[in-house]
Design a protein around this motif. Sequence first.
Motif, short mmCIF file in Angstrom:
data_model
loop_
_atom_site.label_atom_id
_atom_site.label_comp_id
_atom_site.label_asym_id
_atom_site.label_seq_id
_atom_site.Cartn_x
_atom_site.Cartn_y
_atom_site.Cartn_z
N GLY A 151 90.52 73.33 132.12
CA GLY A 151 89.70 72.94 133.27
C GLY A 151 90.02 73.74 134.50
N SER A 152 91.30 74.07 134.69
CA SER A 152 91.68 74.86 135.87
C SER A 152 91.11 76.27 135.80
CB SER A 152 93.20 74.91 135.99
OG SER A 152 93.77 75.67 134.94
N VAL A 153 90.82 76.77 134.58
CA VAL A 153 90.20 78.09 134.43
C VAL A 153 88.68 77.99 134.57
CG1 VAL A 153 89.84 80.03 132.87
CG2 VAL A 153 92.07 78.93 132.99
N ILE A 154 88.08 76.97 133.92
CA ILE A 154 86.62 76.84 133.94
C ILE A 154 86.10 76.57 135.34
CG2 ILE A 154 84.73 75.37 133.13
CD1 ILE A 154 86.24 75.06 130.49
N PHE A 155 86.83 75.80 136.13
CA PHE A 155 86.37 75.45 137.48
C PHE A 155 87.12 76.26 138.53
CE2 PHE A 155 85.28 71.75 134.92
CZ PHE A 155 83.97 71.52 135.31
N ASN A 156 87.11 77.60 138.36
CA ASN A 156 87.79 78.46 139.33
C ASN A 156 86.82 79.14 140.30
OD1 ASN A 156 86.54 80.32 137.70
ND2 ASN A 156 88.39 81.38 137.07
N GLU A 157 85.57 78.64 140.33
CA GLU A 157 84.59 79.21 141.24
C GLU A 157 84.92 78.82 142.68
OE1 GLU A 157 81.20 81.54 141.84
OE2 GLU A 157 82.07 81.01 139.91
N GLY A 158 84.83 79.78 143.58
CA GLY A 158 85.04 79.50 145.00
C GLY A 158 86.50 79.49 145.42
N ILE A 159 87.39 79.86 144.52
CA ILE A 159 88.80 79.94 144.88
C ILE A 159 89.30 81.35 144.60
CG2 ILE A 159 89.19 77.51 144.33
CD1 ILE A 159 90.73 78.56 141.82
N THR A 160 90.38 81.70 145.24
CA THR A 160 90.99 83.00 144.98
C THR A 160 91.94 82.86 143.80
OG1 THR A 160 92.72 82.50 146.59
CG2 THR A 160 90.82 83.74 147.37
N GLY A 161 91.72 83.70 142.81
CA GLY A 161 92.56 83.62 141.61
C GLY A 161 91.78 83.00 140.46
N ASN A 162 92.41 82.95 139.29
CA ASN A 162 91.75 82.48 138.08
C ASN A 162 92.07 81.03 137.74
OD1 ASN A 162 90.45 84.93 137.42
ND2 ASN A 162 92.36 85.76 136.64
N PHE A 163 93.00 80.40 138.45
CA PHE A 163 93.40 79.03 138.12
C PHE A 163 93.20 78.11 139.32
CE2 PHE A 163 95.77 81.67 135.16
CZ PHE A 163 95.60 81.00 133.96
N ASN A 164 92.44 77.05 139.08
CA ASN A 164 92.24 76.01 140.10
C ASN A 164 93.25 74.90 139.80
OD1 ASN A 164 91.40 74.03 141.84
ND2 ASN A 164 89.23 74.22 141.35
N PHE A 165 94.43 75.03 140.39
CA PHE A 165 95.52 74.12 140.07
C PHE A 165 95.22 72.68 140.49
CE2 PHE A 165 97.63 78.28 140.30
CZ PHE A 165 98.21 78.29 139.05
N SER A 166 94.42 72.50 141.53
CA SER A 166 94.09 71.15 141.99
C SER A 166 93.36 70.37 140.91
CB SER A 166 93.24 71.22 143.27
OG SER A 166 93.95 71.84 144.30
N ILE A 167 92.33 70.99 140.34
CA ILE A 167 91.56 70.26 139.32
C ILE A 167 92.36 70.15 138.03
CG2 ILE A 167 90.28 72.10 138.10
CD1 ILE A 167 87.76 70.34 138.74
N GLY A 168 93.25 71.10 137.77
CA GLY A 168 94.11 70.99 136.59
C GLY A 168 95.03 69.78 136.68
N ILE A 169 95.63 69.57 137.84
CA ILE A 169 96.51 68.41 138.05
C ILE A 169 95.70 67.12 137.97
CG2 ILE A 169 97.96 67.25 139.76
CD1 ILE A 169 98.78 70.07 140.71
N TYR A 170 94.51 67.14 138.54
CA TYR A 170 93.61 65.98 138.52
C TYR A 170 93.28 65.59 137.08
CZ TYR A 170 89.05 63.62 138.99
OH TYR A 170 87.99 62.75 138.89
N TYR A 171 92.92 66.57 136.25
CA TYR A 171 92.61 66.29 134.84
C TYR A 171 93.83 65.78 134.09
CZ TYR A 171 88.03 68.58 135.06
OH TYR A 171 86.74 68.90 135.35
#
Length: 728
Positions: A385-405
């Motif tokens: 999920g942290s990779v799939i939802f990385n739109e609009g952030i810098t980098g390839n991992f959205n750690f916020s949504i990863g922790i949320y999931y």
Amino acid sequence: MKKKNANSKENKRTNKVIDKLNSYKFLHIFLYSILAVILFVALYSNVKPETLDIELFTVSDQTIYAPTTVEDKVETERKQQEAYDSVEDQYVLKKEISEKQVDLVSSIFDTVIEVRKEEEKEKEKEKGNEEGASTTTSNEKVEKIRGKLTDSINKKIPADTFVSLVETSEDELELAKDAVVTAVNNIMSKEIPIVQLTEAKKQVEDELQYTSLRPEVSESATTLARFAITPNYVFDLEATEEQRQLAVDSVKEAQIKQGQILVEEDELINREVYRKLGLVGLLDDHQSFKPFLGLGLFILLILAAVVYFFEKKDSPISRKNNSLLLYCLIFAITILLMKIVSLFQKIDYTHIGYIVPVAMGVMLVKLLLNERLAILTSMIFAVCGSVIFNEGITGNFNFSIGIYYLFGCLAGVLFLGEHNLRSKILQAGLFVAGVNVLALTAIMLIRNGGYSNMEISSYFVMACASGLVSSVLTIGFMPFFETGFGILSTMKLIELANPNHPLLRKILTETPGTYHHSVMVANLSESACEAIGANGLLARVAAYYHDIGKTKRPQYFIENQMNIENPHNKLSAQLSKNIIISHVTDGVEMLRKHKMPKEFVDIAEQHHGTTLLKYFYHQAKQTNDSIYEEEFRYPGPKPQTKEIAIISIADSVEAAVRSMSNPTPEKIEKLVRSIISDRLQDNQLDECDITLKELDIIAKSFCESLKGIFHSRIEYPELTKKQKVKKE
């Protein structure tokens, strides 16, 4: 009727094909490959380097950020060159130069003195003949002095400088020497860079100005002193290079930081900006293979964890393939949901990922497969999920949504217990929603950003919707997976335990004695299974159905013979044996006809194993000695699992204890242990992995349960009187 038979044959043929496919070992390798393909397809577009169609000297239509951190070698080299050039030349005071010049000027005076002494000696030799004595001129003396000096000195010191020195007195010459040596030593003891040489020569003149020498001697002494003054603060190449290297080493590596603005909207893209865009890989002039190699390794790690879980389980290939196929379907559905929702990121719904019901996947894995696998899957979904939802952030991992999931998935796994009704799954959804809200609140507070009330409300609505939709989808998918894969889940068992189930109503209405016997066996089996860590709920519910075959001929079984004569009294032992044994095959046929779980069919088929019908065997033996024991044994197979073994023992124990008169705890325990001992001696428990220690625990559990059922009661007075009258 023909159409129904044709459909039945077609279903059997299909089931055989599926069973045959499940028996192949290569199938699970194929499923691992499918899982890898699903992950690659889902994550490919999110790790693919972004490229922009930009031309040099055009105006940017958007603000462009650096997608990753890279070293700017050109900028680093430029800064290093600046640092190198900024270091000034290093100089050092050479004392040996000062000493050398002092010695040089001193040796010049010594040469003059030496020539004077030589002249005096020649005069003494010619003293006897004064008239014939020759006189050496000053110029000749000067020539002798210059002859003893080097050419370089002669070129720099005029010849007339020595004239006054050879003509002066010895004392004055010594005085001039001391004055020049002292002045040169004083001046040369200080730093004299080449740019200050003229000033230093002027200083030595000033120092010799106040001597008591005659003017012409003073002038010659000054000339020699000026000659002796030379730069002693000279350029140090080694020290200079060392300082420059230190300056270069101190320059930090120039980097384009992740998230750094490369060009603002409406800003001109000059050569420097264009170079930086190419450096971070945003120009489509080349494609890097590194992200795809990294994605491959990432998928390999995920597969390694899944393979380790499935391959270490010591289970048949068919069951392993079945479980893996189910896992792949649940995994694919969850990843597909993530991918579909992620498409909305393109239309400025950057945080839409919070609404994905990702907990559904792990809840299904927990209910249908295994809790440990569900926890592992929670981690996998969080990273994906942290990779799939990385739109609009810098980098390839959205750690916020990863922790949320991760928190949401773990909440769903941990809340679900062993016995899960639909209401329990809905409660789990509410619990997931609450954890989602808490996780989002924590993330927002840690970010310390400014959020509007509308943003906060939308986040919380998405978090709640994610949890509730997860539970609804879990309930919706459960029947399809249970039916399609023949899975006996906890919820399915609880549904099958409902007394209103057609087969249970059939047992209750047609064979009430058998129903009571089955309930007693169920109680005994459940407590014993739970005592040794087996599946108590499976044992309980399956025990309700284990004697369903008795409903075909209920009057031939003693528990259903109320107020009727035993029909076996009119039958031969051989025929009675066939009727009794047939309740096993009849039960298996009825359970399969009603599409009951395979576990129930196995229990009905194996709960008697290959035990001997002792009563009818001995009865037949009395009339015919040639009867073989094998003819009066159940066809089997023997119990294959702990649950079946326990139900098998409980079935015999319940029937034996019920037939006892005045059962006591001691009698019950003796009977229970004798039945278990008979099963061991008859090798009925050889094919299941039950231990002697577990059999001892089972015996104690049976005794405890039976003591509670057959406890002693108070004998009421009126009943006692009636019994006495009856006896009389």
